[in-house]
Design a protein around this motif. Structure first.
Motif, PDB file in Angstrom:
ATOM      1  N   THR A 321     -11.036  -9.079  -3.081  1.00 15.10           N
ATOM      2  CA  THR A 321     -10.015  -9.940  -3.689  1.00 15.10           C
ATOM      3  C   THR A 321      -8.977  -9.113  -4.428  1.00 15.10           C
ATOM      4  O   THR A 321      -7.773  -9.408  -4.373  1.00 15.10           O
ATOM      5  N   ILE A 322      -9.409  -8.067  -5.132  1.00 13.19           N
ATOM      6  CA  ILE A 322      -8.486  -7.169  -5.836  1.00 13.19           C
ATOM      7  C   ILE A 322      -7.504  -6.543  -4.851  1.00 13.19           C
ATOM      8  O   ILE A 322      -6.285  -6.516  -5.088  1.00 13.19           O
ATOM      9  N   VAL A 323      -8.029  -6.041  -3.732  1.00 16.43           N
ATOM     10  CA  VAL A 323      -7.185  -5.397  -2.731  1.00 16.43           C
ATOM     11  C   VAL A 323      -6.222  -6.402  -2.100  1.00 16.43           C
ATOM     12  O   VAL A 323      -5.032  -6.104  -1.896  1.00 16.43           O
ATOM     13  N   TYR A 326      -3.455  -7.170  -4.558  1.00 21.96           N
ATOM     14  CA  TYR A 326      -2.531  -6.026  -4.673  1.00 21.96           C
ATOM     15  C   TYR A 326      -1.543  -6.044  -3.505  1.00 21.96           C
ATOM     16  O   TYR A 326      -0.339  -5.831  -3.696  1.00 21.96           O
ATOM     17  N   GLN A 327      -2.060  -6.304  -2.327  1.00 23.11           N
ATOM     18  CA  GLN A 327      -1.207  -6.337  -1.138  1.00 23.11           C
ATOM     19  C   GLN A 327      -0.154  -7.438  -1.253  1.00 23.11           C
ATOM     20  O   GLN A 327       1.009  -7.241  -0.886  1.00 23.11           O
ATOM     21  N   LYS A 328      -0.544  -8.593  -1.776  1.00 26.58           N
ATOM     22  CA  LYS A 328       0.399  -9.712  -1.906  1.00 26.58           C
ATOM     23  C   LYS A 328       1.464  -9.414  -2.955  1.00 26.58           C
ATOM     24  O   LYS A 328       2.651  -9.696  -2.752  1.00 26.58           O
ATOM     25  N   TRP A 335      -3.554   3.701  -1.505  1.00 26.06           N
ATOM     26  CA  TRP A 335      -4.857   4.333  -1.518  1.00 26.06           C
ATOM     27  C   TRP A 335      -5.847   3.436  -2.256  1.00 26.06           C
ATOM     28  O   TRP A 335      -5.508   2.762  -3.224  1.00 26.06           O
ATOM     29  N   PHE A 336      -7.076   3.450  -1.804  1.00 28.64           N
ATOM     30  CA  PHE A 336      -8.104   2.561  -2.342  1.00 28.64           C
ATOM     31  C   PHE A 336      -8.165   2.625  -3.867  1.00 28.64           C
ATOM     32  O   PHE A 336      -8.166   1.602  -4.547  1.00 28.64           O
ATOM     33  N   CYS A 337      -8.200   3.830  -4.419  1.00 25.04           N
ATOM     34  CA  CYS A 337      -8.346   3.979  -5.865  1.00 25.04           C
ATOM     35  C   CYS A 337      -7.096   3.537  -6.621  1.00 25.04           C
ATOM     36  O   CYS A 337      -7.188   3.107  -7.774  1.00 25.04           O
ATOM     37  N   VAL A 338      -5.943   3.645  -5.999  1.00 23.66           N
ATOM     38  CA  VAL A 338      -4.706   3.175  -6.642  1.00 23.66           C
ATOM     39  C   VAL A 338      -4.782   1.667  -6.851  1.00 23.66           C
ATOM     40  O   VAL A 338      -4.424   1.145  -7.914  1.00 23.66           O
ATOM     41  N   MET A 339      -5.267   0.946  -5.841  1.00 26.50           N
ATOM     42  CA  MET A 339      -5.362  -0.517  -5.925  1.00 26.50           C
ATOM     43  C   MET A 339      -6.411  -0.955  -6.949  1.00 26.50           C
ATOM     44  O   MET A 339      -6.190  -1.898  -7.710  1.00 26.50           O
ATOM     45  N   ILE A 340      -7.560  -0.275  -6.976  1.00 27.08           N
ATOM     46  CA  ILE A 340      -8.603  -0.626  -7.935  1.00 27.08           C
ATOM     47  C   ILE A 340      -8.155  -0.314  -9.356  1.00 27.08           C
ATOM     48  O   ILE A 340      -8.353  -1.105 -10.288  1.00 27.08           O
TER      49      ILE A 340
END
Length: 524
Positions: A321-323, A326-328, A335-340
């Motif tokens: 859900t976090i990812v 972030y995309q929306k 990068w995975f860690c940037v989004m988290i």
């Protein structure tokens, strides 16, 4: 003459094994497997439904990230608290009574959870649900193994292991069908309001009700009855299975007695005092060589595996859900860690540090809570996880024949560690989904292979207790993982994933010390 002498040299368990062969594999076992699937769905939902309602219910229940971790861990508190008692009691008093009571208890608790109007009520429901699930978490697998002969036992146990994967797919489908709906039923203003997540918990309770009723109409394990001196009751159950599977009359059943002497042995129900005394005497054997060494090794491995597996699986919907959000909001992936990190840094400081029972609402009454709603990708990712687990178990069904349990477990655990550590370098949604799904799916396959070993190397009279002890220690790992995972996230995105990789590598090395499937200790 020689054949008669050979039959007289067989013990009661070997005669029962011959009886199971005569029963064949048929309609009774299909019914048993369907009931086992329903029970697996019920116990899976005890720990999994929370994962899917966290994003949508965080504003209704005013939850912080730490409170989410607490809610995820509550079923494990309940399971740990009851595990020792239930393991002892199941071996002393039978499988069926605890399966029925445990599953119906889960049903009642699920209804309580669906009626929750605050965080405390939901926490209490999950705690009690975990307690009841300890009655029936491992018992269905024990029941299945004791109703089939050794010629098909491995295959049936792997089918049983696949039920976990199927239940993960089903819970994702049910979540997708219900949780995105904008349902708000006001039954009493400010006192009793039902949202889509409340309805979702009500619907999920159906599985435990179906399983509880189904087990009520199934017989007790014949191996349990025979190991407690109830030979004639066990024989009657075998005759019923024989009639159901073959369609032949019970009088044509080829075995007249399960007694090693071949004569009719009248059996009487032991008193409660005698049952307890006998069970306690059997427990002493578990803490002697070689069983104690096996118990210790299996317990440590299960602790580490479930710490890694449960924390990642239970937080997977929230991560997805976090990812998605972030995309929306950024109209791109990163990068995975940037989004988290973007999510953890966006949390108010008091939302990170608030105590478990203090709600975000009481601290920030002026803030408007906007929930991060899960999109379709979160649910499809949940199904990918289930299919990946199913694929792993399907492949292991054939691979175990060529490589054996221990080598296959070692390879699976190494692959898990590699997948978890690789998350740092991914910036693709599908790659993230596949890596997390592979980590969880392959870890589950390794755990199913370990369970297959468990039922072979512990005797019937100690099987449930030993499994419950191992699962209890494993649940402590699940509990720690659920609580520590969000805490580690606040210290850095890759901290929890790298820790899980290192722990998985450590447990992979301990596979060498596992007993061989043919090491003995269990029933033939």
């Amino acid at each position: 003459m020689s054949s008669n002498l050979k039959s007289l040299t067989k013990n009661s368990m070997e005669i029962l094994e011959d009886g199971l062969v005569a029963c064949t594999f048929g309609r009774f076992h299909v019914r048993l497997l369907f009931t086992t699937l329903a029970a697996q769905c019920a116990t899976t939902m005890v720990t999994t439904t929370t994962s899917y309602i966290l994003p949508i219910a965080e504003c209704d229940l005013h939850m912080t990230i730490i409170q989410k971790g607490l809610l995820n861990s509550m079923p494990f508190f309940g399971q740990i608290g009851a595990a020792m008692f239930t393991g002892f009691a199941i071996d002393a008093f039978g499988r069926k009574i605890f399966l029925v009571s445990g599953l119906l208890g889960i049903f009642v608790c699920s209804v309580i959870e669906g009626s929750s109007q605050n965080f405390g009520m939901l926490v209490f429901g999950k705690l009690m649900e975990g307690l009841f699930s300890s009655f029936c978490f491992t018992t269905p697998a024990v029941m299945v193994s004791e109703f089939v002969h050794k010629g098909v036992r491995d295959r049936v146990l792997l089918v049983n292991a696949s039920f976990m994967s199927i239940s993960l797919i089903l819970v994702a489908l049910m979540s997708w069908a219900i949780l995105p709906q904008k349902w708000d039923f006001v039954l009493s203003e400010d006192y009793f309001v039902l949202h889509s997540w409340n309805i979702y918990l009500y619907v999920c309770s159906i599985w435990s009700l179906i399983a509880g009723i189904s087990y009520y109409y199934l017989p007790e394990s014949p191996k349990f009855l025979l190991s407690h001196g109830q030979e004639n009751e066990a024989l009657e159950i075998l005759k019923d299975i024989y009639k159901t599977n073959t369609g032949k009359d019970k009088s044509t059943f080829p075995i007249a007695s399960l007694s090693a002497s071949g004569t009719f042995t009248p059996s009487s129900k032991d008193t409660l005092k005698k049952q307890l005394t006998t069970a306690l005497f059997e427990v002493k054997k578990l803490f002697r060589k070689p069983l104690f060494g096996r118990l210790t090794l299996f317990s440590v491995m299960t602790f580490v595996c479930l710490l890694a597996y449960s924390s990642l699986r239970l937080w997977y919907p929230q991560i997805s859900t976090i990812v998605e959000n972030y995309q929306k909001s950024h109209n791109q992936t990163d990068w995975f860690c940037v989004m988290i990190t973007d999510y953890t840094e966006s949390l108010p400081q008091n939302a990170k540090n608030t105590s478990f029972l203090e709600t975000n609402f009481t601290v920030n009454q002026t803030e408007v809570c906007i929930p991060r709603i899960s999109g379709s990708e979160t649910y499809t990712n949940g199904m990918i996880l289930g299919f990946m687990s199913l694929f792993g178990i399907g492949i292991s069904t054939y691979a175990v024949v060529f490589f054996g349990h221990k080598i296959l477990m070692f390879v699976l655990l190494l692959t898990c560690a590699a997948c978890s550590g690789s998350l740092y370098w991914t910036n693709s949604l599908i790659a993230m989904a596949l890596l997390i799904s592979a980590t969880c799916g392959l870890m589950q396959t390794a755990l199913s292979l370990q369970q297959n070993l468990l039922v072979r190397v512990f005797p019937t009279t100690l099987r449930s207790l030993s499994i419950q002890i191992i699962v209890m220690i494993g649940r402590i790992g699940s509990l720690l993982g659920s609580v520590l995972f969000p805490v580690m996230l606040t210290y850095g995105c890759m901290v929890p994933f790298l820790v899980l990789s290192v722990l998985t590598l450590c447990v992979a090395t301990s596979v060498y010390f596992l007993p061989s499937p043919n090491a003995g200790g269990g029933d033939k």
